[in-house]
Design a protein around this motif. Structure first.
Motif, PDB file in Angstrom:
ATOM      1  N   ALA A 121      92.674  25.759 -62.505  1.00 14.11           N
ATOM      2  CA  ALA A 121      93.024  24.821 -61.432  1.00 14.11           C
ATOM      3  C   ALA A 121      93.966  23.758 -61.988  1.00 14.11           C
ATOM      4  CB  ALA A 121      91.764  24.163 -60.899  1.00 14.11           C
ATOM      5  N   PRO A 122      94.908  23.309 -61.174  1.00 18.24           N
ATOM      6  CA  PRO A 122      95.801  22.237 -61.628  1.00 18.24           C
ATOM      7  C   PRO A 122      95.019  20.929 -61.787  1.00 18.24           C
ATOM      8  CG  PRO A 122      96.184  22.736 -59.334  1.00 18.24           C
ATOM      9  CD  PRO A 122      95.208  23.744 -59.839  1.00 18.24           C
ATOM     10  N   PRO A 123      95.639  19.914 -62.353  1.00 20.87           N
ATOM     11  CA  PRO A 123      94.940  18.629 -62.517  1.00 20.87           C
ATOM     12  C   PRO A 123      94.444  18.090 -61.166  1.00 20.87           C
ATOM     13  CG  PRO A 123      97.128  18.554 -63.526  1.00 20.87           C
ATOM     14  CD  PRO A 123      97.001  19.876 -62.836  1.00 20.87           C
ATOM     15  N   VAL A 124      93.389  17.321 -61.214  1.00 21.48           N
ATOM     16  CA  VAL A 124      92.783  16.769 -60.002  1.00 21.48           C
ATOM     17  C   VAL A 124      93.755  15.847 -59.276  1.00 21.48           C
ATOM     18  CG1 VAL A 124      90.859  15.370 -59.134  1.00 21.48           C
ATOM     19  CG2 VAL A 124      90.476  17.009 -60.933  1.00 21.48           C
ATOM     20  N   SER A 125      94.730  15.313 -59.969  1.00 21.72           N
ATOM     21  CA  SER A 125      95.701  14.431 -59.321  1.00 21.72           C
ATOM     22  C   SER A 125      96.606  15.193 -58.346  1.00 21.72           C
ATOM     23  CB  SER A 125      96.554  13.715 -60.366  1.00 21.72           C
ATOM     24  OG  SER A 125      97.235  14.663 -61.169  1.00 21.72           O
ATOM     25  N   ASP A 126      96.706  16.521 -58.497  1.00 21.22           N
ATOM     26  CA  ASP A 126      97.484  17.340 -57.567  1.00 21.22           C
ATOM     27  C   ASP A 126      96.634  17.662 -56.345  1.00 21.22           C
ATOM     28  OD1 ASP A 126      99.444  17.328 -59.472  1.00 21.22           O
ATOM     29  OD2 ASP A 126      99.163  19.419 -60.074  1.00 21.22           O
ATOM     30  N   PRO A 127      97.163  17.487 -55.122  1.00 20.11           N
ATOM     31  CA  PRO A 127      96.371  17.787 -53.929  1.00 20.11           C
ATOM     32  C   PRO A 127      96.202  19.289 -53.720  1.00 20.11           C
ATOM     33  CG  PRO A 127      98.589  17.172 -53.301  1.00 20.11           C
ATOM     34  CD  PRO A 127      98.488  16.979 -54.791  1.00 20.11           C
ATOM     35  N   ASP A 128      95.204  19.648 -52.959  1.00 19.30           N
ATOM     36  CA  ASP A 128      94.949  21.035 -52.582  1.00 19.30           C
ATOM     37  C   ASP A 128      96.088  21.504 -51.667  1.00 19.30           C
ATOM     38  OD1 ASP A 128      93.423  23.406 -52.357  1.00 19.30           O
ATOM     39  OD2 ASP A 128      92.500  22.702 -50.513  1.00 19.30           O
ATOM     40  N   PRO A 129      96.543  22.755 -51.786  1.00 22.10           N
ATOM     41  CA  PRO A 129      97.609  23.253 -50.904  1.00 22.10           C
ATOM     42  C   PRO A 129      97.273  23.167 -49.415  1.00 22.10           C
ATOM     43  CG  PRO A 129      97.230  24.795 -52.695  1.00 22.10           C
ATOM     44  CD  PRO A 129      96.175  23.735 -52.784  1.00 22.10           C
ATOM     45  N   SER A 130      95.998  23.115 -49.063  1.00 25.11           N
ATOM     46  CA  SER A 130      95.619  23.033 -47.646  1.00 25.11           C
ATOM     47  C   SER A 130      96.095  21.735 -47.000  1.00 25.11           C
ATOM     48  CB  SER A 130      94.103  23.158 -47.497  1.00 25.11           C
ATOM     49  OG  SER A 130      93.449  22.030 -48.066  1.00 25.11           O
ATOM     50  N   THR A 131      96.384  20.703 -47.792  1.00 20.42           N
ATOM     51  CA  THR A 131      96.818  19.431 -47.217  1.00 20.42           C
ATOM     52  C   THR A 131      98.201  19.537 -46.581  1.00 20.42           C
ATOM     53  OG1 THR A 131      97.720  18.690 -49.338  1.00 20.42           O
ATOM     54  CG2 THR A 131      95.458  18.042 -48.821  1.00 20.42           C
ATOM     55  N   MET A 132      98.946  20.589 -46.903  1.00 21.56           N
ATOM     56  CA  MET A 132     100.272  20.775 -46.316  1.00 21.56           C
ATOM     57  C   MET A 132     100.195  21.263 -44.870  1.00 21.56           C
ATOM     58  SD  MET A 132     102.363  22.473 -49.401  1.00 21.56           S
ATOM     59  CE  MET A 132     101.507  22.472 -50.957  1.00 21.56           C
ATOM     60  N   HIS A 133      99.025  21.712 -44.433  1.00 15.29           N
ATOM     61  CA  HIS A 133      98.863  22.311 -43.111  1.00 15.29           C
ATOM     62  C   HIS A 133      98.057  21.448 -42.150  1.00 15.29           C
ATOM     63  CE1 HIS A 133     100.443  25.961 -44.862  1.00 15.29           C
ATOM     64  NE2 HIS A 133      99.539  25.857 -45.826  1.00 15.29           N
ATOM     65  N   CYS A 134      97.796  20.192 -42.503  1.00 16.04           N
ATOM     66  CA  CYS A 134      96.976  19.360 -41.624  1.00 16.04           C
ATOM     67  C   CYS A 134      97.578  17.965 -41.491  1.00 16.04           C
ATOM     68  CB  CYS A 134      95.548  19.268 -42.153  1.00 16.04           C
ATOM     69  SG  CYS A 134      95.379  18.341 -43.680  1.00 16.04           S
ATOM     70  N   ALA A 135      97.072  17.237 -40.527  1.00 21.17           N
ATOM     71  CA  ALA A 135      97.518  15.855 -40.321  1.00 21.17           C
ATOM     72  C   ALA A 135      96.962  14.968 -41.427  1.00 21.17           C
ATOM     73  CB  ALA A 135      97.017  15.363 -38.965  1.00 21.17           C
ATOM     74  N   GLY A 136      97.665  13.894 -41.726  1.00 19.69           N
ATOM     75  CA  GLY A 136      97.232  12.977 -42.777  1.00 19.69           C
ATOM     76  C   GLY A 136      95.861  12.375 -42.530  1.00 19.69           C
ATOM     77  N   SER A 137      95.483  12.238 -41.270  1.00 20.08           N
ATOM     78  CA  SER A 137      94.178  11.665 -40.945  1.00 20.08           C
ATOM     79  C   SER A 137      93.029  12.636 -41.232  1.00 20.08           C
ATOM     80  CB  SER A 137      94.130  11.252 -39.478  1.00 20.08           C
ATOM     81  OG  SER A 137      94.289  12.387 -38.640  1.00 20.08           O
ATOM     82  N   GLN A 138      93.332  13.904 -41.500  1.00 18.50           N
ATOM     83  CA  GLN A 138      92.299  14.901 -41.766  1.00 18.50           C
ATOM     84  C   GLN A 138      92.108  15.156 -43.257  1.00 18.50           C
ATOM     85  OE1 GLN A 138      93.787  18.169 -39.413  1.00 18.50           O
ATOM     86  NE2 GLN A 138      92.639  17.494 -37.630  1.00 18.50           N
ATOM     87  N   ILE A 139      92.821  14.419 -44.098  1.00 24.19           N
ATOM     88  CA  ILE A 139      92.717  14.598 -45.547  1.00 24.19           C
ATOM     89  C   ILE A 139      91.600  13.718 -46.080  1.00 24.19           C
ATOM     90  CG2 ILE A 139      93.899  14.239 -47.748  1.00 24.19           C
ATOM     91  CD1 ILE A 139      96.511  14.926 -46.308  1.00 24.19           C
ATOM     92  N   GLY A 140      90.759  14.294 -46.934  1.00 22.15           N
ATOM     93  CA  GLY A 140      89.670  13.567 -47.574  1.00 22.15           C
ATOM     94  C   GLY A 140      89.485  14.101 -48.974  1.00 22.15           C
ATOM     95  N   LEU A 141      88.482  13.628 -49.667  1.00 19.47           N
ATOM     96  CA  LEU A 141      88.235  14.057 -51.037  1.00 19.47           C
ATOM     97  C   LEU A 141      87.261  15.226 -51.080  1.00 19.47           C
ATOM     98  CD1 LEU A 141      87.938  10.591 -52.785  1.00 19.47           C
ATOM     99  CD2 LEU A 141      89.918  12.101 -52.664  1.00 19.47           C
ATOM    100  N   CYS A 142      87.515  16.168 -51.970  1.00 16.33           N
ATOM    101  CA  CYS A 142      86.643  17.323 -52.185  1.00 16.33           C
ATOM    102  C   CYS A 142      85.281  16.829 -52.657  1.00 16.33           C
ATOM    103  CB  CYS A 142      87.278  18.243 -53.225  1.00 16.33           C
ATOM    104  SG  CYS A 142      86.207  19.577 -53.798  1.00 16.33           S
ATOM    105  N   ALA A 143      84.225  17.431 -52.158  1.00 15.48           N
ATOM    106  CA  ALA A 143      82.872  17.043 -52.550  1.00 15.48           C
ATOM    107  C   ALA A 143      82.564  17.431 -53.994  1.00 15.48           C
ATOM    108  CB  ALA A 143      81.852  17.699 -51.620  1.00 15.48           C
ATOM    109  N   GLY A 144      83.342  18.365 -54.550  1.00 14.23           N
ATOM    110  CA  GLY A 144      83.080  18.802 -55.917  1.00 14.23           C
ATOM    111  C   GLY A 144      83.895  18.072 -56.964  1.00 14.23           C
ATOM    112  N   CYS A 145      85.218  18.034 -56.792  1.00 14.73           N
ATOM    113  CA  CYS A 145      86.096  17.513 -57.847  1.00 14.73           C
ATOM    114  C   CYS A 145      86.859  16.256 -57.455  1.00 14.73           C
ATOM    115  CB  CYS A 145      87.081  18.597 -58.277  1.00 14.73           C
ATOM    116  SG  CYS A 145      88.275  19.049 -56.996  1.00 14.73           S
ATOM    117  N   GLN A 146      86.706  15.790 -56.233  1.00 15.26           N
ATOM    118  CA  GLN A 146      87.364  14.585 -55.726  1.00 15.26           C
ATOM    119  C   GLN A 146      88.877  14.736 -55.569  1.00 15.26           C
ATOM    120  OE1 GLN A 146      85.287  12.010 -54.650  1.00 15.26           O
ATOM    121  NE2 GLN A 146      83.870  13.651 -55.105  1.00 15.26           N
TER     122      GLN A 146
END
Length: 66
Positions: free
Chosen positions: A5-30
């Motif tokens: 997995a890339p560094p935690v500072s890199d966002p998940d690719p799924s964030t490219m497909h949703c609105a900014g208001s739907q982005i949150g932190l992963c329950a596992g790695c933040q």
């Protein structure tokens, strides 16, 4: 062979497909991931893949909201 997995500072690719208001932190790695709204999950792609390898491909997230 699994890719690391890339560094935690890199966002998940799924964030490219949703609105900014739907982005949150992963329950596992933040890591920033698509957490809220339709299609959102509490785990990022890498954490979910790890859990599916551990528990089987039938692992799913069930919403506890009415």
């Amino acid at each position: 062979m699994t890719t690391a997995a890339p560094p935690v500072s890199d966002p998940d690719p799924s964030t490219m497909h949703c609105a900014g208001s739907q982005i949150g932190l992963c329950a596992g790695c933040q890591r920033q991931t698509w957490r809220y709204g339709p299609g959102g999950l509490p785990l990022c792609t890498w954490c979910m893949t790890e859990q599916q390898a551990r528990w089987g491909s039938m692992v799913r997230f069930k919403s506890t909201r009415p």
